[in-house]
Write an enzyme that holds these catalytic residues in place. Sequence first.
Site, PDB file in Angstrom:
ATOM      1  N   CYS A 121      35.864  -2.825 -31.875  1.00 11.72           N
ATOM      2  CA  CYS A 121      35.459  -3.524 -30.662  1.00 11.72           C
ATOM      3  C   CYS A 121      35.368  -5.032 -30.900  1.00 11.72           C
ATOM      4  CB  CYS A 121      34.170  -2.922 -30.110  1.00 11.72           C
ATOM      5  SG  CYS A 121      33.946  -3.159 -28.331  1.00 11.72           S
ATOM      6  N   GLU A 180      36.264   4.240 -30.517  1.00 14.32           N
ATOM      7  CA  GLU A 180      34.958   3.898 -31.087  1.00 14.32           C
ATOM      8  C   GLU A 180      33.938   4.970 -30.718  1.00 14.32           C
ATOM      9  OE1 GLU A 180      31.692   0.222 -30.912  1.00 14.32           O
ATOM     10  OE2 GLU A 180      33.363   0.252 -29.484  1.00 14.32           O
ATOM     11  N   LYS A 211      31.030  -0.934 -38.786  1.00 13.71           N
ATOM     12  CA  LYS A 211      31.022  -2.116 -37.922  1.00 13.71           C
ATOM     13  C   LYS A 211      30.073  -3.159 -38.500  1.00 13.71           C
ATOM     14  CE  LYS A 211      30.950  -3.071 -32.939  1.00 13.71           C
ATOM     15  NZ  LYS A 211      30.740  -2.436 -31.615  1.00 13.71           N
TER      16      LYS A 211
END
Length: 355
Positions: free
Chosen positions: A190, A69, A156
């Site tokens: 995540c 990430e 995201k």
Amino acid sequence: MSLVAAAPPSGGPIIAEVDMGADSSAPVVRATVVQASTVFYDTPATLEKAERLLAEAAGYGSQLVVFPEAFVGGYPRGSNFGAAIGNRTPKGREEFRKYHAAAIDVPGPEVDRLAAMAGKYKVFLVMGVIERDGYTLYCSVLFFDAQGHYLGKHRKMMPTSVERIIWGFGDGSTIPVFDTPVGKIGAAICWENRMPLLRTAMYGKGIEIYCAPTADSRPTWPASMTHIALEGGCFVLSANQFCRRRDYPPAPEYVFAEIEEELGPDSIVCAGGSLIISPMGTVLAGPNYEGEALISADLDLAEIARVKFDFDVVGHYARPDVFSLIVKDHPMNPVTFMSSTGAESEKPVAGGSGK
């Protein structure tokens, strides 16, 4: 099935490899997750480091390489950007300016360079970046094929906690699963991996190699990855950075809020934990908490069908008569223009969420 640590080249990362013992006629893909730190605030140097790591992975025969990430652009661990409810500080605003400057445009010259790297080393590349769209930043994952073509991106959807101060929100238009010669590849970043409806959307697209770039190095993370592998009947490849305090600029330029005084240059601020898991829930490689590393395994894609015999979450194990999911997969643009002919035209604007 045995875990084998291959001898690294002098000064190079550790390579953890798995001998799958698979039938040679079955499709097998060698995959690598990269566990390494960003050169913070220095995107050109980060790209140089990415190419070195990509070259090493390709040298070990990797066909698919997944980076952590925010590898390009950096994960601003420990920073609060001087923000409190109702107040922002001048120093925090300057931190955001510098962070914005280190981000990349998509498309843009850095994307072209990453594409060229993928083509040069003949690998499918999954890269975590901080994407700059006007003055809004997104935590994104970019996908490239082994011929050097940019395939697309995932933004995201839900930044976690204080991340929401600095990152915008993705929408349903960037939840791709790419059908490639090495399998159907997608990514969740995540803690959005904890979103069951997002996972279900990806399962509905037939994902086979589920990439999970992350910033979570806690001992609970492998359990989430194992669950996803079992739930989705897919391989899970999770890549995290391994960072020490010295990998970030020194104070006062960069401060780890509330703990700066406790940290020395060698203090670990992100311990990695990258790993690869099979559809059976078997840990093929990792988790690694020792340092920067390339962590590799051979993925026997035939295992997916063997596992789906027991459980296909969006197939024979689904109950569409009781449960259903609707995904709005079009861009959610903040501005819609009406042409002189009366036709609507949704055009992404700076800071919007167009593809």
